[in-house]
Motif scaffolding. Structure first.
Motif, PDB file in Angstrom:
ATOM      1  N   ARG A  18       0.850  -1.189   0.000  1.00 20.41           N
ATOM      2  CA  ARG A  18       0.000   0.000   0.000  1.00 20.41           C
ATOM      3  C   ARG A  18       0.886   1.239   0.000  1.00 20.41           C
ATOM      4  O   ARG A  18       1.956   1.251   0.611  1.00 20.41           O
ATOM      5  CB  ARG A  18      -0.911   0.027   1.231  1.00 20.41           C
ATOM      6  N   ARG A  53     -11.946   6.867  -7.206  1.00 23.55           N
ATOM      7  CA  ARG A  53     -10.971   5.810  -7.445  1.00 23.55           C
ATOM      8  C   ARG A  53     -11.433   4.537  -6.741  1.00 23.55           C
ATOM      9  O   ARG A  53     -11.694   4.540  -5.529  1.00 23.55           O
ATOM     10  CB  ARG A  53      -9.598   6.194  -6.922  1.00 23.55           C
ATOM     11  N   TYR A  92      -3.551   3.880  -1.267  1.00 17.94           N
ATOM     12  CA  TYR A  92      -3.732   3.127  -2.497  1.00 17.94           C
ATOM     13  C   TYR A  92      -3.262   1.687  -2.321  1.00 17.94           C
ATOM     14  O   TYR A  92      -2.170   1.442  -1.794  1.00 17.94           O
ATOM     15  CB  TYR A  92      -2.890   3.715  -3.628  1.00 17.94           C
ATOM     16  N   SER A  93      -4.066   0.747  -2.787  1.00 24.91           N
ATOM     17  CA  SER A  93      -3.602  -0.626  -2.940  1.00 24.91           C
ATOM     18  C   SER A  93      -3.229  -0.901  -4.396  1.00 24.91           C
ATOM     19  O   SER A  93      -2.483  -1.839  -4.685  1.00 24.91           O
ATOM     20  CB  SER A  93      -4.674  -1.621  -2.478  1.00 24.91           C
ATOM     21  N   ASP A  94      -3.740  -0.080  -5.309  1.00 23.94           N
ATOM     22  CA  ASP A  94      -3.362  -0.147  -6.716  1.00 23.94           C
ATOM     23  C   ASP A  94      -2.177   0.799  -6.909  1.00 23.94           C
ATOM     24  O   ASP A  94      -2.337   2.016  -7.040  1.00 23.94           O
ATOM     25  CB  ASP A  94      -4.540   0.279  -7.596  1.00 23.94           C
ATOM     26  N   GLU A  96      -0.091   1.139  -9.376  1.00 30.90           N
ATOM     27  CA  GLU A  96      -0.009   1.800 -10.678  1.00 30.90           C
ATOM     28  C   GLU A  96      -0.859   3.073 -10.690  1.00 30.90           C
ATOM     29  O   GLU A  96      -0.445   4.100 -11.238  1.00 30.90           O
ATOM     30  CB  GLU A  96      -0.463   0.843 -11.781  1.00 30.90           C
ATOM     31  N   ALA A  97      -2.030   3.013 -10.071  1.00 29.68           N
ATOM     32  CA  ALA A  97      -2.873   4.207  -9.963  1.00 29.68           C
ATOM     33  C   ALA A  97      -2.194   5.263  -9.100  1.00 29.68           C
ATOM     34  O   ALA A  97      -2.281   6.466  -9.389  1.00 29.68           O
ATOM     35  CB  ALA A  97      -4.234   3.836  -9.377  1.00 29.68           C
TER      36      ALA A  97
END
Length: 206
Positions: A18, A53, A92-94, A96-97
């Protein structure tokens, strides 16, 4: 019987799962009402954009306002400067985002992009700690056998564990930087590994 007290330590590493991004939303100017209005619009717009998001955890802080009065000696005609700031924190766990948002937000003059902080999920961190604790005990036992051999050379005596205390452990999060390399295609990021440590103090008898 002879007591042997030793410390066992083991560290494990795992890629961050994260990323936590802090955005400082700020507005400044001589007209207080205009500054407040401009900040409120920007704050609401950024928070709404992030709220869209998927899978993102959002913490929206309250505005903080203050005024700088003209200092003695300023040129005639100077006026107080009003400031309003707020902090929006997104987890964020994504990843790339996260990288895409950092690149986009960094281009904006009205936003302050803080250094990304990295974390492991609670499940991953606890799993790593459990594994590290087992290996730390094994490390302590190995050290105890070494001391026992020095105390009684030529005599094989397996130390018997009688007490164990876990020293405070650290890891699984913290203000590690997001490494970046800028090129013609924008910023490219590499995710750091996070180190988790288990340390125990063990008492053996031999």
């Amino acid at each position: 019987m002879t007591a042997i007290t030793v410390e066992g330590v083991h560290r494990l590493r795992h890629a961050a799962e994260r990323g936590i991004l802090g955005l400082e939303v700020a507005a400044h100017g001589p007209d207080r009402d205009e500054v407040v209005e401009r900040h409120a619009a920007l704050h609401t717009r950024i928070a709404a954009t992030l709220a869209e998001r998927p899978g993102l955890e959002l913490d929206v802080g309250s505005p903080w306002a203050w005024t700088d009065a003209p200092a003695p000696g300023n040129p005639e005609g100077s006026v107080p400067q009003h400031h309003v700031t707020s902090l929006i924190t997104a987890t964020y766990s994504d990843l790339e985002a996260l990288a895409a948002d950092v690149s986009a937000f960094a281009l904006r003059a009205d936003l302050g992009v803080q250094q990304v902080r990295w974390e492991l999920s609670d499940e991953t961190r606890e799993g790593l700690l459990d594994a590290a604790r087992v290996l730390a005990v094994q490390d302590a036992a190995r050290r105890a056998r070494s001391y026992a051999a020095a105390i009684r050379p030529g005599v094989h005596a397996e130390p018997q564990l009688t007490a164990i205390t876990e020293r405070q452990v650290h890891g699984g999060g913290g203000p590690l930087p997001m490494f970046a390399r800028a090129d013609g295609g924008g910023a490219q990021f590499s995710t750091p590994e996070i180190e988790v440590e288990a340390a125990i103090v063990a008492v053996f008898e031999v």
